[in-house]
Design a protein around this motif. Structure first.
Motif, mmCIF file in Angstrom:
data_model
loop_
_atom_site.group_PDB
_atom_site.id
_atom_site.type_symbol
_atom_site.label_atom_id
_atom_site.label_comp_id
_atom_site.label_asym_id
_atom_site.label_seq_id
_atom_site.Cartn_x
_atom_site.Cartn_y
_atom_site.Cartn_z
ATOM 1 N N THR A 47 0.841 -1.182 0.000
ATOM 2 C CA THR A 47 0.000 0.000 0.000
ATOM 3 C C THR A 47 0.883 1.240 0.000
ATOM 4 N N LEU A 48 0.634 2.127 -0.944
ATOM 5 C CA LEU A 48 1.394 3.365 -1.090
ATOM 6 C C LEU A 48 0.422 4.521 -0.903
ATOM 7 N N PRO A 86 -2.511 13.890 -3.395
ATOM 8 C CA PRO A 86 -2.526 13.991 -1.932
ATOM 9 C C PRO A 86 -3.701 13.221 -1.334
ATOM 10 N N ASP A 87 -3.432 12.491 -0.273
ATOM 11 C CA ASP A 87 -4.398 11.661 0.457
ATOM 12 C C ASP A 87 -4.905 10.460 -0.336
ATOM 13 N N GLU A 88 -4.340 10.198 -1.503
ATOM 14 C CA GLU A 88 -4.748 9.047 -2.300
ATOM 15 C C GLU A 88 -3.889 7.840 -1.921
ATOM 16 N N THR A 89 -4.479 6.657 -1.986
ATOM 17 C CA THR A 89 -3.781 5.410 -1.673
ATOM 18 C C THR A 89 -3.893 4.470 -2.854
ATOM 19 N N TRP A 90 -2.770 3.910 -3.260
ATOM 20 C CA TRP A 90 -2.741 2.895 -4.315
ATOM 21 C C TRP A 90 -2.347 1.574 -3.675
ATOM 22 N N THR A 91 -2.888 0.474 -4.211
ATOM 23 C CA THR A 91 -2.499 -0.848 -3.735
ATOM 24 C C THR A 91 -1.886 -1.645 -4.880
#
Length: 102
Positions: A47-48, A86-91
């Protein structure tokens, strides 16, 4: 703008400078809590998350321990702009096959 029924309208402007600050965090978690034998496959979720206030581009997640050497993008680019906003999450996902160390 401000106005009353007793005066003419008044307006004012203000500005502020916001410093750009890039920042991110990464976690890697295996689905399996342990393994029992050579050949077992461990599945990872990476998770990034963008913890800064600017978008980050040209992201490639590699994992030298992963079978393919690269993690596979799974989800998160909500606006499909190929930027970690900003505040986004990639998996990402990856697998590792247990081998015997020599």
């Amino acid at each position: 703008m401000a106005d009353t029924d007793q005066t003419d309208p008044e307006s004012a402007e203000a500005s502020t400078t916001i410093s750009q600050s890039a920042g991110w965090s990464m976690t890697k978690v295996a689905t399996e809590e342990n393994y029992a034998a050579i050949g077992d496959i461990l599945h990872y979720t990476i998770t990034l998350t963008n913890e800064g206030n600017v978008s980050i581009g040209n992201i490639v997640v590699t994992d030298p321990g992963a079978d393919a050497g690269v993690a596979t993008y799974e989800s998160g680019d909500t606006d499909n702009n190929h930027l970690l906003d900003p505040d986004e999450t990639w998996t990402f996902s990856a697998t590792h096959t247990v081998t015997l160390l020599t």
